[in-house]
Design an enzyme around this catalytic site. Structure first.
Site, mmCIF file in Angstrom:
data_model
loop_
_atom_site.group_PDB
_atom_site.id
_atom_site.type_symbol
_atom_site.label_atom_id
_atom_site.label_comp_id
_atom_site.label_asym_id
_atom_site.label_seq_id
_atom_site.Cartn_x
_atom_site.Cartn_y
_atom_site.Cartn_z
ATOM 1 N N ARG A 91 0.812 -1.214 0.000
ATOM 2 C CA ARG A 91 0.000 0.000 0.000
ATOM 3 C C ARG A 91 0.849 1.269 0.000
ATOM 4 O O ARG A 91 0.540 2.224 -0.731
ATOM 5 C CB ARG A 91 -0.964 0.001 1.197
ATOM 6 C CG ARG A 91 -1.834 1.255 1.336
ATOM 7 C CD ARG A 91 -2.466 1.720 0.033
ATOM 8 N NE ARG A 91 -3.175 0.664 -0.678
ATOM 9 C CZ ARG A 91 -3.523 0.736 -1.947
ATOM 10 N NH1 ARG A 91 -3.187 1.786 -2.692
ATOM 11 N NH2 ARG A 91 -4.162 -0.259 -2.516
ATOM 12 N N LYS B 93 1.803 24.377 -2.991
ATOM 13 C CA LYS B 93 0.490 23.781 -2.728
ATOM 14 C C LYS B 93 0.600 22.269 -2.877
ATOM 15 O O LYS B 93 0.133 21.669 -3.846
ATOM 16 C CB LYS B 93 -0.553 24.364 -3.686
ATOM 17 C CG LYS B 93 -0.759 25.864 -3.502
ATOM 18 C CD LYS B 93 -1.699 26.436 -4.547
ATOM 19 C CE LYS B 93 -1.844 27.945 -4.375
ATOM 20 N NZ LYS B 93 -2.697 28.551 -5.423
ATOM 21 N N LYS C 203 5.651 38.319 -1.604
ATOM 22 C CA LYS C 203 4.290 38.329 -2.120
ATOM 23 C C LYS C 203 3.529 39.547 -1.604
ATOM 24 O O LYS C 203 4.082 40.382 -0.873
ATOM 25 C CB LYS C 203 3.590 37.026 -1.759
ATOM 26 C CG LYS C 203 4.328 35.791 -2.305
ATOM 27 C CD LYS C 203 3.449 34.567 -2.364
ATOM 28 C CE LYS C 203 2.476 34.659 -3.530
ATOM 29 N NZ LYS C 203 1.680 33.417 -3.677
ATOM 30 N N GLU D 149 6.282 39.771 -6.241
ATOM 31 C CA GLU D 149 4.971 39.736 -6.888
ATOM 32 C C GLU D 149 4.456 41.170 -7.064
ATOM 33 O O GLU D 149 4.567 41.990 -6.146
ATOM 34 C CB GLU D 149 3.998 38.950 -6.008
ATOM 35 C CG GLU D 149 2.571 38.887 -6.509
ATOM 36 C CD GLU D 149 1.674 38.150 -5.543
ATOM 37 O OE1 GLU D 149 1.562 36.918 -5.659
ATOM 38 O OE2 GLU D 149 1.082 38.793 -4.649
ATOM 39 N N ASP E 275 0.818 38.908 -10.917
ATOM 40 C CA ASP E 275 -0.277 38.254 -10.215
ATOM 41 C C ASP E 275 -1.628 38.649 -10.798
ATOM 42 O O ASP E 275 -2.023 39.813 -10.759
ATOM 43 C CB ASP E 275 -0.234 38.608 -8.721
ATOM 44 C CG ASP E 275 -1.345 37.945 -7.939
ATOM 45 O OD1 ASP E 275 -1.597 36.752 -8.175
ATOM 46 O OD2 ASP E 275 -1.969 38.617 -7.100
#
Length: 284
Positions: free
Chosen positions: A101, A136, A168, A201, A223
């Site tokens: 697994r 992410k 950012k 950004e 962005d």
């Protein structure tokens, strides 16, 4: 990324995964399979895609039972189809069942990411633009997921918060503006003796112009710019810095942004919403 850090993260992931799955013992296997029983299992592909994770699978088998023998027929990065058998593993049946697994979880996930990345890379064929991954990722599996992106033909952005400075919108706002954020980042690197690339950004043309006036960065992230605004921004930058497009870009609009002349497009979907590639591990 430093090889020692990668090795340590993979070792810890495998240890945690076995602790999570086996606990104080695989009582199903232990109750019905003799400890000296020997056998073979094959990895069977059930869906088309890009294979990824063979090398990690070998680590899983050998970490659990060094006596397991792994015979590899198809390597990472190969496009596979239903019926293909990338590897056969032989040894103690108890070990085959207890590692099945974890090996499948890793290989299905990595192969799904590599397959998705390959589709995006193909979509960009003929342009100079490369597809980037993001942070992410699945907690604990980031290193493997970013390996899968590379196997699929994509490019890794920073691995974490430690190997690049990415200023950012929140950093800019908390720092008090574009100039202060960049200057503080540069001073920090100087004080700490860090040789880190700096990316910033920007949300509009005013912020972009501030960056161009000050300089001192390596890459600019646009962005949520439209394609028309992206084309104009590329002209403003004039090749002085790398340009990355980010935010709201889908597979359907990917090439439109690439044709604006950006160097990179970052795509969170490469890792955060991928279906695993279907495969199984069967006795043979």
């Amino acid at each position: 990324m430093d090889e020692k850090i990668v090795r340590d993260l993979i070792d810890r992931l495998i240890d945690l995964s076995f602790a999570e799955d086996i606990g104080d013992g695989d009582h199903t296997t232990l109750s019905c399979i003799p400890s000296d029983a020997m056998g073979k299992s094959k990895l069977l592909i059930k869906e088309e895609g890009v294979l990824a994770g063979i090398e990690i699978a070998k680590e899983v088998f050998h970490r659990f039972d060094p006596t397991l023998q792994v015979e590899v027929f198809i390597h990472d990065g190969t496009y596979v189809k239903p019926g293909d058998v990338p590897m056969i593993v032989s040894g103690k049946i108890q070990s085959l069942l207890q590692t099945e697994r974890l090996m499948l979880n890793i290989m299905q996930r990595m192969s799904g990411i590599a397959t998705m990345t390959h589709k995006y890379v193909e979509r960009l064929s003929g342009t100079k633009t490369r597809v980037l991954d993001t942070r992410k990722t699945t907690p604990g599996m980031r290193v493997l997921e970013k390996m899968a992106v590379k196997i699929g033909g994509g490019v890794n952005h920073r691995i974490g918060l430690f190997d690049m400075i990415l200023l950012k919108d929140n950093h800019v706002d908390f720092a008090g503006g574009i100039d202060k954020a960049i200057l503080r980042a540069k001073e920090y690197c100087k004080e700490k003796g860090k040789d880190l690339k700096i990316e910033i950004e920007v949300r509009n043309f005013d912020e972009l112009q501030q960056v161009l006036n000050l300089g001192g960065i390596d890459r600019i992230m646009l962005d949520n710019f439209t394609t028309n605004d992206t084309r104009k921004a590329v002209e403003m930058v004039g090749g002085r810095y790398e340009i990355e497009s980010s935010g709201g870009i889908t597979f359907d609009t990917l090439r439109d942004y690439a044709e604006c002349g950006v160097d990179y497009i970052s795509v969170g979907a490469l890792t955060h919403s991928v279906k695993g590639l279907d495969m199984s591990f069967k006795a043979c």
